[in-house]
Structures are given as structure tokens and as C-alpha cells.
Design a protein around this motif. Sequence first.
Motif, short mmCIF file in Angstrom:
data_model
loop_
_atom_site.label_atom_id
_atom_site.label_comp_id
_atom_site.label_asym_id
_atom_site.label_seq_id
_atom_site.Cartn_x
_atom_site.Cartn_y
_atom_site.Cartn_z
N MET A 1 -7.71 11.91 0.23
CA MET A 1 -6.71 11.44 1.31
C MET A 1 -6.78 12.08 2.40
N PRO A 2 -6.92 11.75 3.57
CA PRO A 2 -6.91 12.35 4.85
C PRO A 2 -5.63 13.05 5.28
N ASP A 3 -5.33 14.15 5.84
CA ASP A 3 -3.99 14.75 6.15
C ASP A 3 -3.08 13.80 6.80
N LEU A 4 -3.61 13.09 7.50
CA LEU A 4 -2.63 12.12 8.40
C LEU A 4 -1.87 11.13 7.43
N LYS B 1 -5.41 22.19 -1.68
CA LYS B 1 -5.57 23.51 -1.62
C LYS B 1 -5.78 24.16 -0.33
N GLY B 2 -4.72 25.20 0.43
CA GLY B 2 -5.09 25.70 1.68
C GLY B 2 -4.91 24.51 2.71
N GLY B 3 -4.38 23.35 2.47
CA GLY B 3 -4.08 22.58 3.60
C GLY B 3 -2.63 22.68 4.07
N VAL B 4 -2.43 21.74 5.03
CA VAL B 4 -0.95 21.73 5.43
C VAL B 4 -0.14 21.28 4.50
N SER C 1 -10.41 0.55 3.05
CA SER C 1 -10.55 -0.24 4.26
C SER C 1 -9.51 -0.19 5.25
N LEU C 2 -8.24 0.32 4.92
CA LEU C 2 -7.19 0.51 5.79
C LEU C 2 -7.19 1.84 6.38
N GLY C 3 -8.01 2.81 5.83
CA GLY C 3 -7.93 3.98 6.20
C GLY C 3 -7.32 4.95 5.54
N PHE C 4 -6.54 4.49 4.43
CA PHE C 4 -5.48 5.41 3.79
C PHE C 4 -6.20 6.54 2.82
N CYS C 5 -7.41 6.39 2.21
CA CYS C 5 -8.17 6.98 1.25
C CYS C 5 -9.71 6.93 1.42
N LEU C 6 -10.30 7.88 0.78
CA LEU C 6 -11.97 7.72 0.74
C LEU C 6 -12.20 8.11 -0.60
N THR C 7 -13.38 7.83 -0.94
CA THR C 7 -14.06 8.19 -2.18
C THR C 7 -15.08 9.14 -1.90
N ALA D 1 0.71 -1.22 0.15
CA ALA D 1 -0.09 0.08 0.04
C ALA D 1 0.95 1.24 -0.04
N THR D 2 1.83 1.36 0.71
CA THR D 2 2.82 2.37 1.10
C THR D 2 3.69 2.58 -0.38
N GLU D 3 3.78 1.62 -0.84
CA GLU D 3 4.61 1.67 -2.31
C GLU D 3 3.93 2.26 -3.43
N LEU D 4 2.34 1.89 -3.15
CA LEU D 4 1.57 2.52 -4.20
C LEU D 4 1.23 3.99 -4.00
N LEU D 5 1.01 4.31 -2.69
CA LEU D 5 0.78 5.70 -2.74
C LEU D 5 1.95 6.66 -2.78
N LYS D 6 3.04 6.12 -2.67
CA LYS D 6 4.37 6.87 -2.73
C LYS D 6 4.36 7.44 -4.33
N GLU D 7 3.70 6.59 -5.58
CA GLU D 7 3.58 6.93 -6.70
C GLU D 7 2.87 8.27 -6.69
N LEU D 8 2.04 8.74 -5.91
CA LEU D 8 1.26 9.69 -6.18
C LEU D 8 1.68 11.11 -5.59
N ARG D 9 3.03 11.01 -5.02
CA ARG D 9 3.74 12.23 -4.65
C ARG D 9 3.88 13.43 -5.77
N GLY D 10 3.36 14.49 -5.19
CA GLY D 10 3.36 15.61 -6.07
C GLY D 10 1.76 15.89 -6.62
N MET D 11 0.76 14.90 -6.49
CA MET D 11 -0.45 15.23 -6.87
C MET D 11 -1.22 16.23 -5.91
N ASN D 12 -2.18 16.73 -6.20
CA ASN D 12 -3.09 17.32 -5.38
C ASN D 12 -4.43 16.72 -5.45
N VAL D 13 -4.96 16.69 -4.17
CA VAL D 13 -6.19 15.83 -3.82
C VAL D 13 -7.37 16.92 -2.99
N PRO D 14 -8.66 16.70 -3.55
CA PRO D 14 -9.21 15.64 -4.18
C PRO D 14 -9.08 15.53 -5.64
N CYS D 15 -8.94 14.29 -6.26
CA CYS D 15 -8.70 14.44 -7.68
C CYS D 15 -9.65 13.32 -8.47
#
Length: 487
Positions: free
Chosen positions: A467-470, A480-483, A453-459, A393-407
Motif C-alpha cells: 500500500m502506498p504511503d498516501l 519498516k523505516g517508513g513514515v 484499480s482505485l489506486g489503494f494498493c498494489l501487488t 473500500a475504506t471499511e475494508l482497509l480499516k480492518e488492516l490497521r496495525g499490520m505491516n506492509v508489504p505482506c
Amino acid sequence: MSYPVSEIQEALWQVTDSIPISAEYEAPTLATFFTPPSHIRALRLHTPLVVGARGVGKTFWAQALQKEDVRSLLGQAAPDLRGIHVTIGHGAIPCEEYPSPSTFASLLPGHDAASIWRAVLLKACVSAAGLEPGADMPHSGAEWKTLVPWVADNPERVDRIFLDADRAFARQGMSLLIVFDALDRVASSWKDIDELTTGLLRTALQFSTFSHIKTKIFLREDHCSRISFSFPDASKLLASKVELSWTRAELYGMLWKRLCNGEGASGQCLRGLFAEHLPGSLEERDGAWFFKNTGELTDNVLKLLFHCLTGPYMGKDRRRGMPYTWTVGHLADARQQTSPRSFMAAIARACQDSHDKKYAGMNYPIHYESIKSGVQIASQIRVAEMQEDNRWATELLKELRGMNVPCPFQSVQDRWQEAYAEGPSALVRMHPSHTPPEFESAGWAEVRRQLESLGFCLTLSDGRFNMPDLYRVGFGLGRKGGVKPLS
């Protein structure tokens, strides 16, 4: 406030600097443990299955139950914990009371998982009851490769020993509680982990018929969801299952328990500040400070207390939110659960940052920019922790670095497909031990479901990926406007 800002700031730094924010295991003490009212049912003697996400306190409570002084205090809220003997059946720290992962691996091919756990339970019961089971039984120091086959070959004899132990405990007026924790570490693959866990659950169900021998199993949330619970009477375990979680007030109550138990002048200062809002609500016993009535620790009271440290706003005015709600909200996962470990990591970092930087014109001990820094650090720690359990899961989510959410999810899927041209099946081959085997024939939509289901993201309701800030901050995604993520 009757205390200077600089004095409170120094006290906060001194107390929180000693909190091992990135350590998974911290031995419970009278000064550190705080019992949320919602956790009492989980700790009771007759609760066999306790489930919770990483960082909510499963290992902490497993260790707390083994400490007589802590258990004595827990007995005030849970009387059935008084006068019991507690031993460990499996835990995070290796010991001779249960097999090591390598020993489990050597035993599992030739023996039923339930027989292995019955051997562990037999050893615990014989030792605690002081029984002399007979010359034919392997002695208490025998190797597991000797004891497990004997247990498997002598089921009636083993059942008789358990019955004798239960009667012995009844005569002594006590009960034996055997605690199992860190079961995701019994083996190196989910296949073996699931087989051993299912064997333990089946065995625990059989032990529920004894009146003075009880088991308590702490399971990770995602681990529990993998178990089929298709064995006879499994519904009884599920019906008695208790899930660990923390409310916002419980998190802040835990924080003030730590602050009020600070040493020396720091603790005295923070206890004084606490007493300004709740006079006469603290008492000292056995060298530690306790709340006389945790029912007084309401959101309204705790908000006023925290805002004495931070001020009322996360900026110059109310538009940025209130620190009391903002902090917990930005540390929640996609299921809106905030773990005490993430919370304490963020607070400790915020106290350190404010102490070190001395922001100009500070009117409060903790600056709102320091709280943002705390969220950044807590996010990094959380990502590192989750990588240990779910590397795929973490390897997958590392591929999203630099993107902005929601998307749009299509943008996420395009990133994943570019990195893993073969699709989710590539994850199974790259991380075979802990990747869900169903990914072998699944699409990216199933991967997203597992991540949710693991709490990493939501639709979101409009179908966009969020994706939550955590996790967003730690994985380097923007909002936009986030930490801001740490570079």
C-alpha cells in the motif's frame, strides 16, 4: 539566500495558511490557477470527455471555464476558448440550470435518461441564443417534470431548435460550451448514476455534429471505467478522451504560483526568493503575478528552488532521500499519481509545523520532519475524501490497521474474512448504493483487483500485498523505516 530563514518561514506560513487544503471546491482566480501544459488539450473547445482521479482538478477546471477573466488567459494557450459563452449543465453546486438528485430520481423511472439531458441542453441553448421557440414549448422557468415530457414527445421540434441555436451562434460569431461535472452525484446508486451518465454521453455524441454548440464532460476515473461505452459511435468519444494528471514539475510550478501571489510582505519575500533563481521571469497583470515562460520551470530549476526552503536531504545526509522527489513520491497512489490537493495539503501542513515548532538548529524554513508531518495529514485527508466515494473500500482497509506492509495477501484476506464471514457479498448488503454489484458472487481476489484499480494498493512482483504511503499512513498500517501513522 538574501532573506533570513525566519522571514521566509513566516512568509510561507502566511501564504499557505490561507489554502483550503481539505476543501474540495475552490473558486479559481487569476492568482490561484496554474495551467499545466498537459492540461491544455483537456480544456480545448473540441474535447468532449475529460477523465481524472479525485483531486486532480476536474471541478476546478469546470469552474475556471465559466469565469471570463480566467478563460481569457486560457485562450492564450487554447485560442478556441476565445469568444465563447460557457454555461453549466451539471455541477457540484445545486442550481436551476439542471435537476437536483431528487428531481432526477423522480424523472428517471418514466423517462429515458437522454431525454432528461436533452431538456437540460435545450434550456441552455434557448437561453444563450436568445431564441423564442414558440408558445407550445414550456417557458424557461417551467419545472423539469413539465419540460422533460415535452422534449420526449417532440423530438423533431427539439432538433429544429438545436439547429436554429447553432445557426444563431454562427451568425453571432460565437460558440456555446456546456460543461458537466460531478456526475457521480446525480443519484444515490451506481445503477442510476451509470444510466444517467450513459444517457449524457450518448447525447453529447449527437451534439458533436454541431459546429457552434459543444459539450465537455468531466468524469471521475473509476466512474468512467464503469461505463460500458457500448452505444453506437462510442469509440469516437473514447478516442478523444483526455486524462488529467500532474507531473512532478507541474505540481511544484503550481506551488510557486501560489507562493508568488502571496499578499503583502509575504508575497514580496517569496517573489524575491523566486527571482534569485529565475530573474525577470515574473510579470504582474490585473493584480496577479504570472510566469512569463512556464517552460523555464524544469525539474532542475524547481528542485533548487524547493531545496532553498527545505535543504537537500530528508535527514542528516543523502541516505534518506531528497525532499523534492521524496515529497511527491510519498504522496502518490498505487498508480504513481499525485494529486495537487494532496500535495498542497502536505506542503501547507509542513509550513505550519515548522513555523510552530521552531526545530532546534534549523538552517532552512521547512524542516524535513515537518514534511513527514505533512504526508501524515495529507494521508488522513485523502482517506476521508475517498470514504465519501468508496465506503466499502475504506471499511475494508480499516480492518488492516496495525499490520505491516508489504505482506502476504493471505494475511490480508484472513483479516477480511474474519470481519466479513460471508465474504465480499456482505459488502453489497452493507453498502448497496456504491459497492460493485459483482461482489455478490466474487472472491477476495476480485476485491483486491478493484482496490488496485482505485489506486489503494498494489501487488508486488513476488505476489505480496502493498500500500502506498498516501493511504498506508491514513489507514494506520506500518512499514519498516517508513513514515509513521498518526495514532
